[in-house]
Structure formats: C-alpha cells, structure tokens
Design an enzyme around this catalytic site. Structure first.
Site, mmCIF file in Angstrom:
data_model
loop_
_atom_site.group_PDB
_atom_site.id
_atom_site.type_symbol
_atom_site.label_atom_id
_atom_site.label_comp_id
_atom_site.label_asym_id
_atom_site.label_seq_id
_atom_site.Cartn_x
_atom_site.Cartn_y
_atom_site.Cartn_z
ATOM 1 C CG HIS A 1 -7.851 -7.901 0.806
ATOM 2 N ND1 HIS A 1 -6.610 -8.322 1.223
ATOM 3 C CD2 HIS A 1 -8.048 -6.685 1.382
ATOM 4 C CE1 HIS A 1 -6.077 -7.410 2.027
ATOM 5 N NE2 HIS A 1 -6.933 -6.409 2.129
ATOM 6 C CE1 TYR B 1 -4.343 -1.483 0.812
ATOM 7 C CE2 TYR B 1 -2.949 -3.066 1.963
ATOM 8 C CZ TYR B 1 -4.175 -2.705 1.419
ATOM 9 O OH TYR B 1 -5.220 -3.581 1.481
ATOM 10 C CE1 TYR C 1 -1.793 -6.617 4.289
ATOM 11 C CE2 TYR C 1 -2.491 -6.527 2.008
ATOM 12 C CZ TYR C 1 -2.762 -6.340 3.348
ATOM 13 O OH TYR C 1 -3.995 -5.881 3.751
ATOM 14 N NE ARG D 1 -6.208 -9.866 5.597
ATOM 15 C CZ ARG D 1 -7.389 -9.494 5.150
ATOM 16 N NH1 ARG D 1 -7.630 -8.225 4.888
ATOM 17 N NH2 ARG D 1 -8.351 -10.381 4.939
ATOM 18 C CG HIS E 1 -9.937 -2.736 1.776
ATOM 19 N ND1 HIS E 1 -10.232 -3.226 3.034
ATOM 20 C CD2 HIS E 1 -8.612 -2.972 1.595
ATOM 21 C CE1 HIS E 1 -9.140 -3.729 3.583
ATOM 22 N NE2 HIS E 1 -8.145 -3.590 2.729
#
Length: 236
Positions: A155, A103, A142, A152, A157
């Site tokens: 995905h 991110y 990640y 994780r 959001h």
C-alpha cells in the site's frame, strides 16, 4: 452549542474495529463532539503550497545517487469534490515501504533489507485540472504484529492538504492483484463496497512502455463517491 459528532460517510472506517487491535486502546471511550471550525482553521496558505514547501518530489526513484530496487510504477489520478469537479492546488504527501516491505524509521526493525536509494517519501500538487502524478517503486508486504502471521498488503499512504493545514485527510491506496487485502484488518475496517475505492486500477494508458507499470487512483473528497479516509495513527 456543541453537538454530537456524526460521521457523514458510511464508508469511513470506525474509530473502534476490534480486529484492528490498537484501535481498542486508542478509540475514544466517550462519544466525540463536533466542534465548529473557526476562520483560522479553515483558511491558510491557499495557492502558496509550492512556495512554502519547496519543489515537488514527484519521482521517488531519483532522490539518491542510484536507482532503487523493485518494480517501477507510475500512479496518477484526479482529486475531485462531491460534484466531480477538479480540486486544484491540493498537496498530496506520499509515504510507503520499499520493495522489500521496509520503512526507514526506528520502529521498523524486521529483517528485510533497507534500500539506500529509496527513502519512500514524496510530494505532489494537483494542477489546475485536479490532476496528479508520481513515480515510485511498488512497495512490498510486511508483518505488523496485529495477530499471528499478520501481514499488511502492499500500500501507499497519501495525505491531502487543502486550503489550510486543518483540512488534512489521510488515506491508503492498495493494488488490485493483492490477496492480502481480503484478510487485512485495516482494509476490512472499511465496509464493502466502499473498500473497493481504496484499490487502484491498473491502467495501460498510464503505463510507460518499457519503463513502468501504471495505476489510476482518483480521490473524491466528499459526497456519494467519497474515498474512505482514516483517522491519524502511528500504525503502518
């Protein structure tokens, strides 16, 4: 009279899920109360989102000078109410990691490369038939420090805004071929079979030949087939 708050949806993740360690600290110690919404909280800039928020950002791959790295994807679907009726003028905000699972924010400092051509944020508004569509890059997995060797699954959001800012709902979309879903505490906070509602399905009809893989992800706001929504938090 203020009554105890009860979740209506059996598929909603609980506030406290011990395997998801940060919920132990942030889950309320006392039973929550249901506070009736006032007219101010349930009304707002209905049918004016486009004018207030600016043009949509439906293609996350064209926001910079160059093309981002990774596999291009198209995600499309419907936003529906409890009677399977389309919900138009719903704002869907999107944020995700890049193809390497990174991110762009100060708290994400694990050694995966940033992509100068991918910010990972977008926004679409459903049309008169409740349809939405956006183009992106498939995100990477990640590590997230919840437990030893915790990763994780890939995905995206999604945050939905209805007729007012107070109507915000947040969920996550997973990919159908990801083995990390089975061992992810956040995904597993949603009981089966409701967890499957968070997994998109590959859709050859949405796939663009020689350009991008397509995934279908319908979102049901309420009722028997409701998509599981989460409480807002700072984890990824």
């Amino acid at each position: 009279m203020i009554l105890p708050y009860r979740r209506e949806d059996a598929g909603a993740p609980p506030s406290l899920h011990a395997d998801y360690r940060s919920t132990v600290l942030r889950a309320p110690r006392l039973a929550p109360l249901a506070i009736p919404a006032t007219l101010t909280e349930v009304t707002g800039p209905d049918h004016a989102w486009a004018r207030l928020m600016g043009p949509t950002m439906a293609d996350l791959t064209v926001q910079h000078r160059g093309e981002p790295q990774g596999q291009r994807i198209v995600v499309a679907g419907l936003v529906l109410d409890e009677q399977a009726r389309p919900v138009p003028d719903t704002v869907i905000e999107i944020w995700q990691a890049n193809a390497a699972g990174r991110y762009i924010h100060s708290r994400d400092d694990w050694p995966a490369p940033l992509d100068p051509n991918f910010t990972g944020v977008g926004r679409v508004i459903t049309d008169a038939e409740g349809r939405y569509r956006f183009v992106s890059i498939r995100p990477g997995a990640y590590p997230w420090g919840n437990h030893k060797n915790a990763w994780r699954p890939a995905h995206i959001h999604l945050s939905l805004l209805g007729p007012a800012f107070a109507t915000r709902l947040v969920t996550q979309m997973y990919f159908p071929d990801d083995p990390l879903i089975e061992i992810d505490p956040i995904a597993n906070a949603v009981p089966m079979p409701y967890r499957q509602r968070l997994v998109a399905r590959f859709d050859i009809g949405t796939t663009v030949p020689n350009w991008a893989l397509g995934y279908r992800f319908d979102i049901v706001l309420k009722g028997r087939d409701q998509t599981p929504f989460e409480e807002e938090h700072d984890d990824h």
